[in-house]
Scaffold this active site. Sequence first.
Site, PDB file in Angstrom:
ATOM      1  N   TYR A 251       0.835  -1.207   0.000  1.00  0.00           N
ATOM      2  CA  TYR A 251       0.000   0.000   0.000  1.00  0.00           C
ATOM      3  C   TYR A 251       0.875   1.264   0.000  1.00  0.00           C
ATOM      4  CZ  TYR A 251      -2.789   3.738   2.040  1.00  0.00           C
ATOM      5  OH  TYR A 251      -3.365   4.947   2.296  1.00  0.00           O
TER       6      TYR A 251
ATOM      7  N   ASN B  30      -2.985   8.360  11.252  1.00  0.00           N
ATOM      8  CA  ASN B  30      -4.212   7.545  11.282  1.00  0.00           C
ATOM      9  C   ASN B  30      -5.482   8.391  11.430  1.00  0.00           C
ATOM     10  OD1 ASN B  30      -1.944   5.748  11.724  1.00  0.00           O
ATOM     11  ND2 ASN B  30      -3.488   4.190  12.088  1.00  0.00           N
TER      12      ASN B  30
ATOM     13  N   LEU C 158      -8.501   0.078  13.782  1.00  0.00           N
ATOM     14  CA  LEU C 158      -8.499  -0.181  15.217  1.00  0.00           C
ATOM     15  C   LEU C 158      -9.689   0.447  15.945  1.00  0.00           C
ATOM     16  CD1 LEU C 158      -7.131  -1.422  17.672  1.00  0.00           C
ATOM     17  CD2 LEU C 158      -5.793   0.676  17.900  1.00  0.00           C
TER      18      LEU C 158
ATOM     19  N   ARG D 144       0.181  -8.410  12.506  1.00  0.00           N
ATOM     20  CA  ARG D 144      -0.336  -8.300  11.134  1.00  0.00           C
ATOM     21  C   ARG D 144       0.830  -7.966  10.206  1.00  0.00           C
ATOM     22  NH1 ARG D 144      -5.120  -4.019  10.365  1.00  0.00           N
ATOM     23  NH2 ARG D 144      -3.376  -2.578  10.267  1.00  0.00           N
TER      24      ARG D 144
ATOM     25  N   ASP E   7       2.833  -4.253   9.248  1.00  0.00           N
ATOM     26  CA  ASP E   7       2.620  -3.184  10.240  1.00  0.00           C
ATOM     27  C   ASP E   7       3.946  -2.649  10.787  1.00  0.00           C
ATOM     28  OD1 ASP E   7      -0.129  -3.116  10.249  1.00  0.00           O
ATOM     29  OD2 ASP E   7      -0.382  -4.157  12.162  1.00  0.00           O
TER      30      ASP E   7
HETATM   31  N1  UFG Z   1      -5.184  -3.252  14.985  1.00  0.00           N
HETATM   32  C1  UFG Z   1      -5.466  -4.209  15.931  1.00  0.00           C
HETATM   33  N2  UFG Z   1      -6.702  -4.790  15.926  1.00  0.00           N
HETATM   34  C2  UFG Z   1      -7.654  -4.469  15.011  1.00  0.00           C
HETATM   35  C3  UFG Z   1      -7.355  -3.484  14.039  1.00  0.00           C
HETATM   36  C4  UFG Z   1      -6.108  -2.900  14.054  1.00  0.00           C
HETATM   37  O1  UFG Z   1      -4.623  -4.530  16.771  1.00  0.00           O
HETATM   38  O2  UFG Z   1      -8.758  -5.042  15.050  1.00  0.00           O
HETATM   39  C5  UFG Z   1      -3.862  -2.604  15.024  1.00  0.00           C
HETATM   40  C6  UFG Z   1      -3.050  -2.729  13.756  1.00  0.00           C
HETATM   41  O3  UFG Z   1      -2.377  -3.964  13.696  1.00  0.00           O
HETATM   42  C7  UFG Z   1      -2.141  -1.523  13.895  1.00  0.00           C
HETATM   43  C8  UFG Z   1      -3.020  -0.470  14.577  1.00  0.00           C
HETATM   44  O4  UFG Z   1      -4.078  -1.214  15.198  1.00  0.00           O
HETATM   45  O5  UFG Z   1      -1.073  -1.840  14.764  1.00  0.00           O
HETATM   46  C9  UFG Z   1      -3.649   0.503  13.625  1.00  0.00           C
HETATM   47  O6  UFG Z   1      -4.247  -0.246  12.572  1.00  0.00           O
HETATM   48  P1  UFG Z   1      -5.281   0.378  11.558  1.00  0.00           P
HETATM   49  O7  UFG Z   1      -5.713  -0.720  10.645  1.00  0.00           O
HETATM   50  O8  UFG Z   1      -6.343   1.116  12.287  1.00  0.00           O
HETATM   51  O9  UFG Z   1      -4.428   1.466  10.784  1.00  0.00           O
HETATM   52  P2  UFG Z   1      -3.013   1.325  10.038  1.00  0.00           P
HETATM   53  O10 UFG Z   1      -1.994   2.003  10.923  1.00  0.00           O
HETATM   54  O11 UFG Z   1      -2.725  -0.058   9.608  1.00  0.00           O
HETATM   55  O12 UFG Z   1      -3.259   2.132   8.724  1.00  0.00           O
HETATM   56  C10 UFG Z   1      -3.927   3.390   8.715  1.00  0.00           C
HETATM   57  C11 UFG Z   1      -4.582   3.560   7.365  1.00  0.00           C
HETATM   58  C12 UFG Z   1      -3.537   3.564   6.297  1.00  0.00           C
HETATM   59  C13 UFG Z   1      -2.477   4.586   6.636  1.00  0.00           C
HETATM   60  C14 UFG Z   1      -1.923   4.418   8.021  1.00  0.00           C
HETATM   61  C15 UFG Z   1      -0.987   5.565   8.351  1.00  0.00           C
HETATM   62  O13 UFG Z   1      -5.503   2.478   7.123  1.00  0.00           O
HETATM   63  O14 UFG Z   1      -4.174   3.885   5.093  1.00  0.00           O
HETATM   64  O15 UFG Z   1      -2.989   4.405   8.944  1.00  0.00           O
HETATM   65  O16 UFG Z   1      -0.445   5.475   9.632  1.00  0.00           O
HETATM   66  F1  UFG Z   1      -1.453   4.431   5.777  1.00  0.00           F
END
Ligand code: UFG
Length: 347
Positions: free
Chosen positions: A141, A170, A188, A300, A303
Amino acid sequence: MRILVTGGAGYIGSVSVEAFLAAGHDVTVLDDLSTGHREAVSEGAALEIATYTDAASVAHLLRRRRIDAVLHCAAKSLVGESMVDPAKYFRANVAGGIALLDGMRDAGVNRIVFSSTAATYGLPERTPITESDPIRPINAYGETKRSVEGAIRWYGHAYGLRSVILRYFNAAGASTRNGEQHAPETHLIPNVLAAAEQGRELTIFGGDYPTPDGTCVRAYIHVEDLAAAHLLALQATDPADSRTGATAGTAGTAGTAGALACEPLICNLGSGTGFSNREIATAAEKIVGHPIAVKIGPPRVGDPPVLVAGAQRAAEVLLWQPRHGTIEEIIESAWKWRRSHPNGYSG
Ligand code: UFG
């Protein structure tokens, strides 16, 4: 301004549309509704249900609606999914993004604000991250967003495309009208709140990261603050605005006769403060008023352990001042939206 918002039926796009309409702009939403919601588009905006990935139809739309500037929010944006299906991400985000830029060139629209991401930084060498730090994504991504950033930069040099690239941290929270609803939900904060509603356990992905409590750390930005940044960024692409114009290093290198070499203005949109996944669950307990059971699952893939930046450049250059700073405010607005939309957009 006459603004086209790609992905304007999505989470961040729809809240931005609200802000543009409130500021008196004319808004067209281009969204194929593959992940967006028709009901998320405010009444005052024109909705075109179509793809942004076809240059000819984009050019036609831009001419028909006499668009001045584009906010490009539409994208595939899930880190986890991008690791199992990178082809989908390169096709939609990179091939599609180039088609959009070519449609803009064809129609003579040379102002864009691009939704990029903190995921471009990969494993940052220092925290908080600044815009000049190396970009070395560790997920597909982030790589697709870096590719489009690169295209925008070179289109600026050769064709005079004026651009602001916003690297979001985020996005979270909700406006009164619009909130976060994805299927499946992978983010999250909505997952924490869903666990609270349904009385089930939240799974936190990974508990062995090199962070104080072993869970990943992220910086959360209220979606209405992102919307405000978009408006300021669009203003900075004005033809008379020096913030997105020629720079000393690029002036005179334009490849098209008469075009001015332009350099993108790149800004992180962060909050300066990181919260671990566990801290988010604890903060949410205070908002919902009861404990939320948490278990640690496997990490995941893709990450990064920590993604935190401030927004010094956005404050200094765009004059952006986030108004919903605290994590409590952010989670509370998301909670309120869920309570007022018990069936999401279908209710
Ligand atoms: N997480 C959990 N449980 C869940 C969902 C998420 O533990 O049910 C964790 C993830 O593993 C990660 C954190 O929470 O450690 C944040 O995860 P998100 O999926 O909420 O967000 P991301 O950081 O993966 O990604 C988001 C956007 C991206 C962007 C990024 C920038 O989806 O498009 O923030 O920091 F690039």
